[in-house]
Design a protein around this motif. Sequence first.
Motif, PDB file in Angstrom:
ATOM      1  N   PRO A   1       0.847  -1.240  -0.045  1.00  0.00           N
ATOM      2  CA  PRO A   1       0.074   0.086  -0.027  1.00  0.00           C
ATOM      3  C   PRO A   1       0.849   1.317  -0.057  1.00  0.00           C
ATOM      4  O   PRO A   1       0.364   2.295  -0.645  1.00  0.00           O
TER       5      PRO A   1
ATOM      6  N   LYS B   1       1.103   8.661  -2.786  1.00  0.00           N
ATOM      7  CA  LYS B   1       1.396   9.200  -1.531  1.00  0.00           C
ATOM      8  C   LYS B   1       2.771   9.009  -1.137  1.00  0.00           C
ATOM      9  O   LYS B   1       3.308  10.126  -0.331  1.00  0.00           O
TER      10      LYS B   1
ATOM     11  N   ALA C   1      -3.258  10.135   5.115  1.00  0.00           N
ATOM     12  CA  ALA C   1      -3.225   8.464   5.125  1.00  0.00           C
ATOM     13  C   ALA C   1      -4.659   8.327   5.863  1.00  0.00           C
ATOM     14  O   ALA C   1      -5.405   7.380   5.753  1.00  0.00           O
TER      15      ALA C   1
ATOM     16  N   GLU D   1      -7.690   9.210   3.930  1.00  0.00           N
ATOM     17  CA  GLU D   1      -7.735   8.141   2.753  1.00  0.00           C
ATOM     18  C   GLU D   1      -8.633   6.791   3.254  1.00  0.00           C
ATOM     19  O   GLU D   1      -9.264   6.280   2.677  1.00  0.00           O
ATOM     20  N   ARG D   2      -8.159   6.630   4.594  1.00  0.00           N
ATOM     21  CA  ARG D   2      -8.793   5.431   5.243  1.00  0.00           C
ATOM     22  C   ARG D   2     -10.455   5.778   5.417  1.00  0.00           C
ATOM     23  O   ARG D   2     -11.154   4.641   5.360  1.00  0.00           O
TER      24      ARG D   2
ATOM     25  N   SER E   1     -12.300   5.638   2.517  1.00  0.00           N
ATOM     26  CA  SER E   1     -12.624   4.045   2.271  1.00  0.00           C
ATOM     27  C   SER E   1     -13.563   3.479   2.942  1.00  0.00           C
ATOM     28  O   SER E   1     -14.585   2.964   2.281  1.00  0.00           O
TER      29      SER E   1
ATOM     30  N   MET F   1     -16.834   4.871   1.809  1.00  0.00           N
ATOM     31  CA  MET F   1     -17.226   4.497   0.435  1.00  0.00           C
ATOM     32  C   MET F   1     -18.087   2.973   0.477  1.00  0.00           C
ATOM     33  O   MET F   1     -18.833   2.697  -0.026  1.00  0.00           O
ATOM     34  N   ASN F   2     -17.318   2.167   1.341  1.00  0.00           N
ATOM     35  CA  ASN F   2     -17.991   0.746   1.696  1.00  0.00           C
ATOM     36  C   ASN F   2     -19.385   1.053   2.309  1.00  0.00           C
ATOM     37  O   ASN F   2     -20.383   0.399   1.937  1.00  0.00           O
TER      38      ASN F   2
ATOM     39  N   TYR G   1     -21.444   3.365   2.023  1.00  0.00           N
ATOM     40  CA  TYR G   1     -22.164   4.051   1.062  1.00  0.00           C
ATOM     41  C   TYR G   1     -22.653   3.109  -0.121  1.00  0.00           C
ATOM     42  O   TYR G   1     -23.910   2.756  -0.080  1.00  0.00           O
ATOM     43  N   VAL G   2     -21.918   2.162  -0.462  1.00  0.00           N
ATOM     44  CA  VAL G   2     -22.183   1.211  -1.591  1.00  0.00           C
ATOM     45  C   VAL G   2     -22.832   0.164  -0.711  1.00  0.00           C
ATOM     46  O   VAL G   2     -24.068  -0.326  -1.402  1.00  0.00           O
TER      47      VAL G   2
ATOM     48  N   ILE H   1     -22.104  -8.439   0.762  1.00  0.00           N
ATOM     49  CA  ILE H   1     -21.530  -7.578   1.838  1.00  0.00           C
ATOM     50  C   ILE H   1     -20.615  -8.282   3.131  1.00  0.00           C
ATOM     51  O   ILE H   1     -19.618  -7.855   3.136  1.00  0.00           O
TER      52      ILE H   1
ATOM     53  N   ASN I   1     -17.515  -9.966   0.534  1.00  0.00           N
ATOM     54  CA  ASN I   1     -16.729  -8.850   0.093  1.00  0.00           C
ATOM     55  C   ASN I   1     -16.370  -7.919   0.985  1.00  0.00           C
ATOM     56  O   ASN I   1     -14.871  -7.298   0.605  1.00  0.00           O
ATOM     57  N   LEU I   2     -17.142  -7.241   1.646  1.00  0.00           N
ATOM     58  CA  LEU I   2     -16.582  -6.095   2.561  1.00  0.00           C
ATOM     59  C   LEU I   2     -16.206  -6.632   3.945  1.00  0.00           C
ATOM     60  O   LEU I   2     -15.292  -5.653   4.442  1.00  0.00           O
ATOM     61  N   LEU I   3     -17.051  -7.564   4.438  1.00  0.00           N
ATOM     62  CA  LEU I   3     -16.572  -8.035   5.858  1.00  0.00           C
ATOM     63  C   LEU I   3     -15.434  -9.181   5.789  1.00  0.00           C
ATOM     64  O   LEU I   3     -14.668  -9.082   6.549  1.00  0.00           O
TER      65      LEU I   3
END
Lengths: 123, 252
Positions: free
Chosen positions: B11, B16, B75, B78-79, B82, B85-86, B88-89, B110, B113-115
């Motif tokens: 990362p 950055k 940083a 950005e976190r 992110s 964004m998760n 919201y989606v 969810i 893929n996200l958890l």
Amino acid sequence: MQPKKVLAVDDSKLMLRMYEVMLRGTPLLLAENGQMALELLAQHPDVDLVLLDINMPVMNGLEFLEALAAQGRLPGLPVIVISTDGEEAQIQKGLEAGAVAYLTKPFDAEKLRAAVASLPEAP
Amino acid sequence: MNGPTPAVPRPEEGPKKELVEELKGTLERARELVRAPEEQLTRAGVPVGSGSGEELAARLARTEADVKELAAQLAASERQISRLMNLYVATYQLHATLTPGEVLQTIAEIATNLLGAEKFVLLLRRDGGGGFEVALAQGVGSGEYPLFAGEAYPGGEPAVDATLADGLLRLSPIAGSSAVAVVPLKVQGEIVGALVVLKLLSHKPALRPEDRELLDLLSAHAASALFAARIFATKDRRLRTLESLLKLARGE
């Protein structure tokens, strides 16, 4: 690398929506499986980055990579695999099949940006 | 697999880092610019260590500290972006359909893929209040989790039973339970079920602090999205039946 047109391939509507949000401002094509992705690539030869899931119906990610290689589009077209499968053997398979990087889900935008930034600019 | 593979870019290798490196380079050049006149003064026998040189060095040190702080703030921002964004989606997708099957599919996506959940079940209170049904199950079919293998949850998993009773979120380690997380599902404050995360993906050793926000979102939105879809489906079926009867009555 600053991609000009990206193709995202994933059978999850949630993930496709995520790519739309993450890559806002970059022209983006969406496909739900490898077969659909191949058809879109044929229509849009200017795609310069593919984000690829592995486990998909109809044609999975590895089969898609094999088809791309058979068409002679690898390694010219960078493909980043983004999958829930984080097994070492699966990662090796993806990289050996022609992917330039392998990210595991869950992932964040920063990781994706870093992966894309590490790619060389197209000549 | 926990560590990055050789081909996976780290990362910190993004733009950055390049920005921070560039700023460091600029600072180093500025230091050299300060050093050069100081050396000339020393050679000429003029004492240094006070006056403008020292002040410049102090300003450089302050600027260097500012750059570090800005990099840390960048940083952190950005976190945060992110995470938002998760959220919201996930919210968008949960409420993007009125088809019960698609809402269930979204909840599963969810969780995976996200958890980063590999094995999980979704329990929902049965219509009429008679116990809980297993509305969604992933990765539990091998007999490893017999309590969740059928169509109904018979009770008996202490953490799940407790959450279904008191509506509290429980996260691993949970005394007497091997579950990673038990998330109460609520509609208008009433407990209508639970999302039980039994195992995470092999490359995700534990839930992260930011996952808590996603679990809270599922607690508040998953059941309401599913119930809205089920009500819509029921009403839609009734409407179609009535329309068919009307057509029949009219002789169409």
